[in-house]
Design a protein around this motif. Structure first.
Motif, PDB file in Angstrom:
ATOM      1  N   GLN A   1      41.030  41.515  41.629  1.00 58.87           N
ATOM      2  CA  GLN A   1      39.583  42.008  41.905  1.00 58.87           C
ATOM      3  C   GLN A   1      39.169  41.614  43.411  1.00 58.87           C
ATOM      4  O   GLN A   1      38.395  42.268  43.841  1.00 58.87           O
ATOM      5  CB  GLN A   1      38.616  41.239  41.134  1.00 58.87           C
ATOM      6  CG  GLN A   1      38.943  41.258  39.583  1.00 58.87           C
ATOM      7  CD  GLN A   1      37.884  40.208  38.966  1.00 58.87           C
ATOM      8  OE1 GLN A   1      36.902  40.428  39.083  1.00 58.87           O
ATOM      9  NE2 GLN A   1      38.462  39.387  38.064  1.00 58.87           N
ATOM     10  N   THR A   2      39.365  40.614  44.060  1.00 56.26           N
ATOM     11  CA  THR A   2      39.158  40.147  45.377  1.00 56.26           C
ATOM     12  C   THR A   2      39.617  40.985  46.430  1.00 56.26           C
ATOM     13  O   THR A   2      38.944  41.514  47.054  1.00 56.26           O
ATOM     14  CB  THR A   2      39.423  38.628  45.600  1.00 56.26           C
ATOM     15  OG1 THR A   2      38.851  38.009  44.378  1.00 56.26           O
ATOM     16  CG2 THR A   2      38.819  38.008  46.917  1.00 56.26           C
TER      17      THR A   2
ATOM     18  N   ASP B   1      33.890  37.430  37.002  1.00 54.28           N
ATOM     19  CA  ASP B   1      34.298  36.643  35.937  1.00 54.28           C
ATOM     20  C   ASP B   1      34.810  35.238  36.058  1.00 54.28           C
ATOM     21  O   ASP B   1      34.640  34.351  35.456  1.00 54.28           O
ATOM     22  CB  ASP B   1      34.726  37.454  34.870  1.00 54.28           C
ATOM     23  CG  ASP B   1      36.119  38.201  35.634  1.00 54.28           C
ATOM     24  OD1 ASP B   1      36.373  38.085  36.582  1.00 54.28           O
ATOM     25  OD2 ASP B   1      36.990  38.515  34.509  1.00 54.28           O
ATOM     26  N   VAL B   2      35.485  35.291  37.441  1.00 49.70           N
ATOM     27  CA  VAL B   2      36.053  34.026  37.484  1.00 49.70           C
ATOM     28  C   VAL B   2      35.906  33.839  39.011  1.00 49.70           C
ATOM     29  O   VAL B   2      36.095  34.824  39.863  1.00 49.70           O
ATOM     30  CB  VAL B   2      37.544  33.776  37.172  1.00 49.70           C
ATOM     31  CG1 VAL B   2      37.889  33.550  35.825  1.00 49.70           C
ATOM     32  CG2 VAL B   2      38.262  35.029  37.717  1.00 49.70           C
ATOM     33  N   THR B   3      35.510  32.516  39.330  1.00 49.60           N
ATOM     34  CA  THR B   3      35.378  32.173  40.642  1.00 49.60           C
ATOM     35  C   THR B   3      35.601  31.126  41.213  1.00 49.60           C
ATOM     36  O   THR B   3      35.739  29.976  40.415  1.00 49.60           O
ATOM     37  CB  THR B   3      33.784  32.180  41.362  1.00 49.60           C
ATOM     38  OG1 THR B   3      33.105  31.464  40.469  1.00 49.60           O
ATOM     39  CG2 THR B   3      33.251  33.833  41.074  1.00 49.60           C
TER      40      THR B   3
ATOM     41  N   ALA C   1      40.288  31.969  48.796  1.00 53.30           N
ATOM     42  CA  ALA C   1      39.412  33.241  48.317  1.00 53.30           C
ATOM     43  C   ALA C   1      39.168  34.037  49.763  1.00 53.30           C
ATOM     44  O   ALA C   1      39.193  35.275  49.812  1.00 53.30           O
ATOM     45  CB  ALA C   1      38.263  32.820  47.647  1.00 53.30           C
TER      46      ALA C   1
ATOM     47  N   GLU D   1      39.447  25.912  36.969  1.00 52.98           N
ATOM     48  CA  GLU D   1      38.612  27.466  36.842  1.00 52.98           C
ATOM     49  C   GLU D   1      39.481  28.435  36.249  1.00 52.98           C
ATOM     50  O   GLU D   1      39.246  29.274  35.573  1.00 52.98           O
ATOM     51  CB  GLU D   1      37.994  27.982  38.016  1.00 52.98           C
ATOM     52  CG  GLU D   1      37.257  29.268  37.793  1.00 52.98           C
ATOM     53  CD  GLU D   1      35.928  29.152  37.264  1.00 52.98           C
ATOM     54  OE1 GLU D   1      35.655  29.978  36.752  1.00 52.98           O
ATOM     55  OE2 GLU D   1      35.368  28.217  36.999  1.00 52.98           O
ATOM     56  N   TYR D   2      40.862  28.339  36.756  1.00 52.08           N
ATOM     57  CA  TYR D   2      41.936  29.559  36.463  1.00 52.08           C
ATOM     58  C   TYR D   2      42.878  28.832  35.576  1.00 52.08           C
ATOM     59  O   TYR D   2      43.677  27.812  35.733  1.00 52.08           O
ATOM     60  CB  TYR D   2      42.491  29.776  37.691  1.00 52.08           C
ATOM     61  CG  TYR D   2      41.624  30.342  38.689  1.00 52.08           C
ATOM     62  CD1 TYR D   2      41.297  31.817  38.411  1.00 52.08           C
ATOM     63  CD2 TYR D   2      40.784  29.538  39.504  1.00 52.08           C
ATOM     64  CE1 TYR D   2      40.281  32.277  39.307  1.00 52.08           C
ATOM     65  CE2 TYR D   2      40.003  29.896  40.412  1.00 52.08           C
ATOM     66  CZ  TYR D   2      39.828  31.484  40.421  1.00 52.08           C
ATOM     67  OH  TYR D   2      38.779  32.059  41.123  1.00 52.08           O
TER      68      TYR D   2
ATOM     69  N   GLY E   1      35.556  42.732  42.925  1.00 52.82           N
ATOM     70  CA  GLY E   1      34.756  41.302  42.343  1.00 52.82           C
ATOM     71  C   GLY E   1      33.808  41.309  41.233  1.00 52.82           C
ATOM     72  O   GLY E   1      32.667  41.097  41.504  1.00 52.82           O
TER      73      GLY E   1
ATOM     74  N   TRP F   1      44.574  38.034  38.140  1.00 49.45           N
ATOM     75  CA  TRP F   1      43.553  39.009  37.986  1.00 49.45           C
ATOM     76  C   TRP F   1      42.244  38.712  39.127  1.00 49.45           C
ATOM     77  O   TRP F   1      41.749  39.850  39.513  1.00 49.45           O
ATOM     78  CB  TRP F   1      43.021  38.578  36.488  1.00 49.45           C
ATOM     79  CG  TRP F   1      41.591  39.418  36.407  1.00 49.45           C
ATOM     80  CD1 TRP F   1      40.421  38.688  35.883  1.00 49.45           C
ATOM     81  CD2 TRP F   1      41.313  40.892  36.134  1.00 49.45           C
ATOM     82  NE1 TRP F   1      39.635  40.022  35.808  1.00 49.45           N
ATOM     83  CE2 TRP F   1      40.256  41.184  35.724  1.00 49.45           C
ATOM     84  CE3 TRP F   1      42.269  41.927  36.253  1.00 49.45           C
ATOM     85  CZ2 TRP F   1      39.850  42.240  35.741  1.00 49.45           C
ATOM     86  CZ3 TRP F   1      41.877  43.299  36.269  1.00 49.45           C
ATOM     87  CH2 TRP F   1      40.608  43.403  36.079  1.00 49.45           C
ATOM     88  N   TRP F   2      41.781  37.481  39.433  1.00 48.00           N
ATOM     89  CA  TRP F   2      40.917  37.215  40.446  1.00 48.00           C
ATOM     90  C   TRP F   2      41.465  37.747  41.639  1.00 48.00           C
ATOM     91  O   TRP F   2      40.726  38.457  42.478  1.00 48.00           O
ATOM     92  CB  TRP F   2      40.504  35.646  40.481  1.00 48.00           C
ATOM     93  CG  TRP F   2      39.967  35.519  41.659  1.00 48.00           C
ATOM     94  CD1 TRP F   2      38.727  35.367  42.031  1.00 48.00           C
ATOM     95  CD2 TRP F   2      40.477  34.859  42.899  1.00 48.00           C
ATOM     96  NE1 TRP F   2      38.234  34.995  43.150  1.00 48.00           N
ATOM     97  CE2 TRP F   2      39.563  34.661  43.580  1.00 48.00           C
ATOM     98  CE3 TRP F   2      41.908  34.858  43.334  1.00 48.00           C
ATOM     99  CZ2 TRP F   2      39.731  34.339  44.993  1.00 48.00           C
ATOM    100  CZ3 TRP F   2      42.116  34.406  44.381  1.00 48.00           C
ATOM    101  CH2 TRP F   2      40.998  34.130  45.483  1.00 48.00           C
TER     102      TRP F   2
END
Length: 142
Positions: A53-54, A62-64, A74, A40-41, A59, A49-50
């Motif tokens: 955001q987290t 765009d990526v999880t 997470a 995913e990354y 949040g 970046w994720w």
């Protein structure tokens, strides 16, 4: 860290510790999510970046994380983000409360000084009256 725990921290010191801890979580979380959920990354930068955001609770989505290990990372990053916001809110609130208490103490100090001055003037007036009464009684006895 020992100094931080011994003395009450200033708002600036507390904020710098929180920001440093959050930056470390972003870098560590971004790196770890890239290693554990690499499908995913595509890069560490996407992972950071994720994480950013987290941790800030934005949040975008765009990526999880897809894998359980990525979701565990997470969860840690989300909990740190919630703690970050709670601590910042508490620090700001406590600085407002401390300022209000200082201002109230100053106002009460002025009120106490004025009250003391009025009481001293009243006692001086009573002393003068008492001395007059004593003088009158002394004259009557003669």
């Amino acid at each position: 860290m020992a100094k931080f725990l011994r003395e009450p921290p200033s708002v600036r010191l507390a904020a710098s510790v929180i920001v440093t801890a959050t930056a470390l979580v972003v870098v560590g979380g971004g790196t770890l999510i890239r290693l554990l959920d690499h499908s995913e990354y595509s890069s560490i930068w996407v992972g950071m970046w994720w994480a950013l955001q987290t941790v800030t609770t934005v949040g975008y989505g765009d990526v999880t994380p897809r894998h359980a290990s990525g979701r565990l990372v997470a969860a840690v990053v989300m909990l740190e983000g919630i703690a970050f916001l709670a601590i910042i809110t508490a620090a700001i609130t406590s600085s407002f409360v401390a300022r209000a208490e200082r201002e109230q103490a100053v106002a009460e100090g002025l009120d106490e000084a004025a009250l003391e001055e009025r009481l001293n003037a009243r006692f001086d007036d009573l002393t003068v009256r008492f001395e007059r009464l004593e003088a009158m009684i002394a004259e009557d006895k003669r």
